[in-house]
Design an enzyme around this catalytic site. Structure first.
Site, mmCIF file in Angstrom:
data_model
loop_
_atom_site.group_PDB
_atom_site.id
_atom_site.type_symbol
_atom_site.label_atom_id
_atom_site.label_comp_id
_atom_site.label_asym_id
_atom_site.label_seq_id
_atom_site.Cartn_x
_atom_site.Cartn_y
_atom_site.Cartn_z
ATOM 1 N N PHE A 1 13.773 60.761 20.055
ATOM 2 C CA PHE A 1 14.961 59.513 20.880
ATOM 3 C C PHE A 1 16.568 59.863 19.977
ATOM 4 O O PHE A 1 16.418 60.381 19.403
ATOM 5 C CB PHE A 1 13.995 58.357 21.105
ATOM 6 C CG PHE A 1 15.362 57.175 22.088
ATOM 7 C CD1 PHE A 1 15.618 57.562 22.977
ATOM 8 C CD2 PHE A 1 16.354 56.520 21.194
ATOM 9 C CE1 PHE A 1 16.326 57.280 23.757
ATOM 10 C CE2 PHE A 1 16.843 55.724 21.698
ATOM 11 C CZ PHE A 1 17.088 55.610 22.868
ATOM 12 N N ASP A 2 17.040 59.845 21.550
ATOM 13 C CA ASP A 2 18.478 59.652 20.252
ATOM 14 C C ASP A 2 18.886 58.813 18.785
ATOM 15 O O ASP A 2 19.656 59.274 18.650
ATOM 16 C CB ASP A 2 20.003 59.388 21.096
ATOM 17 C CG ASP A 2 20.072 58.269 21.800
ATOM 18 O OD1 ASP A 2 19.308 57.258 21.563
ATOM 19 O OD2 ASP A 2 20.992 58.237 22.730
ATOM 20 N N ALA B 1 6.674 52.845 21.167
ATOM 21 C CA ALA B 1 8.041 52.270 22.554
ATOM 22 C C ALA B 1 7.397 52.005 24.369
ATOM 23 O O ALA B 1 7.450 51.062 24.596
ATOM 24 C CB ALA B 1 9.787 52.873 22.726
ATOM 25 N N HIS C 1 30.039 58.896 24.578
ATOM 26 C CA HIS C 1 29.688 58.002 26.308
ATOM 27 C C HIS C 1 29.358 57.163 25.845
ATOM 28 O O HIS C 1 30.098 56.066 26.778
ATOM 29 C CB HIS C 1 28.424 58.510 26.611
ATOM 30 C CG HIS C 1 27.326 58.108 25.303
ATOM 31 N ND1 HIS C 1 26.756 58.917 24.438
ATOM 32 C CD2 HIS C 1 25.889 57.629 25.695
ATOM 33 C CE1 HIS C 1 25.878 58.340 23.875
ATOM 34 N NE2 HIS C 1 25.023 57.584 24.296
ATOM 35 N N LYS D 1 10.381 47.687 25.171
ATOM 36 C CA LYS D 1 10.368 48.055 25.905
ATOM 37 C C LYS D 1 8.483 47.215 26.401
ATOM 38 O O LYS D 1 8.526 46.252 26.666
ATOM 39 C CB LYS D 1 10.139 49.297 25.961
ATOM 40 C CG LYS D 1 11.484 49.823 25.762
ATOM 41 C CD LYS D 1 12.115 50.061 24.375
ATOM 42 C CE LYS D 1 13.371 51.249 24.609
ATOM 43 N NZ LYS D 1 13.960 50.252 22.983
ATOM 44 N N ASP E 1 6.410 57.454 18.401
ATOM 45 C CA ASP E 1 7.225 56.232 18.299
ATOM 46 C C ASP E 1 6.493 55.769 19.767
ATOM 47 O O ASP E 1 6.733 56.233 21.076
ATOM 48 C CB ASP E 1 8.260 56.998 19.164
ATOM 49 C CG ASP E 1 9.598 56.505 19.390
ATOM 50 O OD1 ASP E 1 9.334 55.197 19.741
ATOM 51 O OD2 ASP E 1 10.652 56.666 19.444
ATOM 52 N N TYR F 1 10.922 29.893 7.512
ATOM 53 C CA TYR F 1 11.568 30.864 6.697
ATOM 54 C C TYR F 1 10.073 32.251 5.837
ATOM 55 O O TYR F 1 10.297 33.054 5.948
ATOM 56 C CB TYR F 1 12.330 30.940 5.298
ATOM 57 C CG TYR F 1 13.014 32.202 4.926
ATOM 58 C CD1 TYR F 1 14.117 32.491 5.333
ATOM 59 C CD2 TYR F 1 12.577 32.655 4.505
ATOM 60 C CE1 TYR F 1 15.527 33.647 4.676
ATOM 61 C CE2 TYR F 1 13.484 33.669 3.437
ATOM 62 C CZ TYR F 1 14.818 34.171 3.810
ATOM 63 O OH TYR F 1 14.916 35.714 3.417
#
Ligand code: F0G
Length: 455
Positions: A119-120, A212, A445, A253, A210, A67
């Site tokens: 990004f969204d 990714a 969506h 990614k 970002d 842990y």
């Protein structure tokens, strides 16, 4: 050729056209509702869908599940520090958790974040913090057909202007997304990143990456930015991280992992605030919502992902699919990136109005023709209608993204995709548009229901 051979295989589902027709009706023509068992080639996302290497699975077996103070964490921390140079590394379960924690610690309501393109989930987390997310993509990005190599850049002119405006003190953060997923996966040049960093430093605004797809961005820099031609992708990536004050990373990614991410920070006081939120919402700082084995698998993935032979074979796969797509008569956003191709469905299906969702229509047709799952990035994703279904806003472009999972599909699979694209083009006049029959109030969506409207 791919710089690996295959040790473990997984059968892929094969369905009949009748089964696919039934499946589409059952899920109300929303591809997110399909069971994976009904999909032959899944190009929905490149996130968490890559194949792990033998070395990653082995690293996982050696994971320490303590842990607190896990050996896996210290190894992970060392690998990430070495790559990024950031002293404070906080593991999280995926990229959007890093976004939520950073923005909760850094932003106060009414502030602004500026990006080449958020990004969204990044945008959603900025807005959930009561702030405004402003995208400043470079002008070259507007010409979908030009093969300018760095259409993911930020518009430096507008960035500088924003930093000089009377309300510039509201700008809390600049985020450079590498590669620019919201901008068709186009890369950012090192020149653009360095100039953005200089502007941020001059105005005292922190710059975050970002990151990714940092390795794919670095590969494209070595290919198209003359000053970096003789550098390895790893060296370029190291330089990119060193230009910023920190990073948000989805390891699903370019960590080539199934789950995970991290927040990298230079500012120790900020890191302490983030750490408290991390403990409250993700986990103790030496695991951050992940298993010890995940940390080891990510650490190994981060060392593999900058291998130039791997990146080259990934670029070649994207170029191969791009050729098949153009040969079928479908335009893509040029030039093809590495993680996905973006098909110009609006141009192909010009008989379908934006509020009848040409991108969605093409995505459904690709499923019907050959069991391929893709994702619409057009007016279903970005638009709005009034209560009678008349358009209020539509997206600037009607696109379909074919994402390429890492190390997962080979040339035979891509050739199948090419055949399905050609079959869809042959029947394009008969492809129907779609009407919404039910939609949730947020992120429609994912969960909306549709029905075909014959043209
Ligand atoms: N930033 C970028 C540029 C992304 O592409 C994603 C995810 C995230 C942040 C969020 O990371 O999923 O680990 O929470 N993109 C996926 C996609 C979902 O399909 O493009 P996450």
């Amino acid at each position: 050729m791919e710089p690996y051979r295959i040790k473990v295989v997984e059968p892929i589902p094969v369905t009949t056209r009748v089964q696919r027709e039934q499946a589409l009706r059952r899920v109300h023509y929303n591809l997110f509702g399909l069971r994976a068992d009904e999909v032959t080639i899944d190009l929905l996302t490149d996130s968490g869908t890559g194949a792990l290497s033998a070395a990653q699975w082995a690293a996982g077996m050696a994971g320490d599940e303590s842990y607190a103070g896990s050996r896996s964490f210290y190894h992970f921390q060392e690998v990430v520090r070495d790559l990024t140079s950031y002293p404070c590394i906080l593991p999280v379960h995926q990229g959007r958790a890093a976004e939520r924690i950073l923005f909760s610690a850094l932003l106060t309501p009414g502030q602004i974040t500026v990006s080449n393109t958020h990004f969204d989930t990044t945008r959603a987390n900025v807005e959930l913090s009561g702030c405004q997310a402003v995208d400043l993509p470079c002008p070259e990005a507007q010409d979908l057909d030009s093969s300018e190599p760095f259409k993911g850049n930020v518009d430096l002119y507008r960035l500088e202007e924003a930093l000089h405006r009377p309300d510039a003190s509201r700008i809390a953060l600049v985020i450079m997304t590498l590669t620019n997923n919201g901008g068709a996966g186009q890369p950012v040049s090192m020149d653009n990143l360095a100039r953005a960093a200089t502007l941020c430093r001059k105005h005292g605004v922190p710059l975050f990456l970002d990151a990714a797809r940092f390795a794919e961005n670095a590969w494209l820099v070595t290919q198209h930015e003359p000053a970096y031609r003789d550098m390895s992708p790893r060296q370029v990536a190291e330089q990119a991280f060193r230009l910023a004050d920190g990073c948000l990373m989805s390891a699903k990614k370019d960590g080539i992992a199934h789950i995970g991410g991290f927040l990298g920070l230079r500012d120790r006081a900020l890191a302490e605030r983030c750490e408290l939120l991390l403990i409250a919402t993700e986990g103790f700082p030496t695991y951050g919502g992940l298993a010890g084995r995940d940390l080891d698998m990510i650490a190994q993935g981060l060392t593999e992902v900058t291998d130039p032979r791997y990146l080259q074979s990934r670029a070649e796969a994207a170029h191969h699919l791009a050729r098949l797509t153009r040969d079928a008569g479908i335009s893509i956003i040029e030039p093809p990136g590495l993680h996905a191709l973006y098909l110009n469905a609006g141009r192909l299906l010009s008989h379908i109005a934006a509020h009848r969702f040409p991108g969605h229509a093409l995505a459904c047709q690709l499923y019907l023709e050959g069991g391929i799952r893709s994702v619409e990035l057009g007016s279903l994703y970005l638009g709005q209608e009034d209560e009678n279904g008349a358009p209020v806003t539509t997206a600037p472009y009607e696109l379909v993204r074919l994402a390429l999972p890492r190390r997962t599909y080979g040339p035979g699979h891509l050739n199948h995709v090419g055949e399905v694209l050609a079959a869809a083009v042959k029947s394009k006049e008969r492809i129907p548009g779609y009407r919404l029959v039910e939609q949730p109030s947020l992120l429609r969506h994912f969960r909306c229901k549709l029905e075909p409207v014959p043209s």
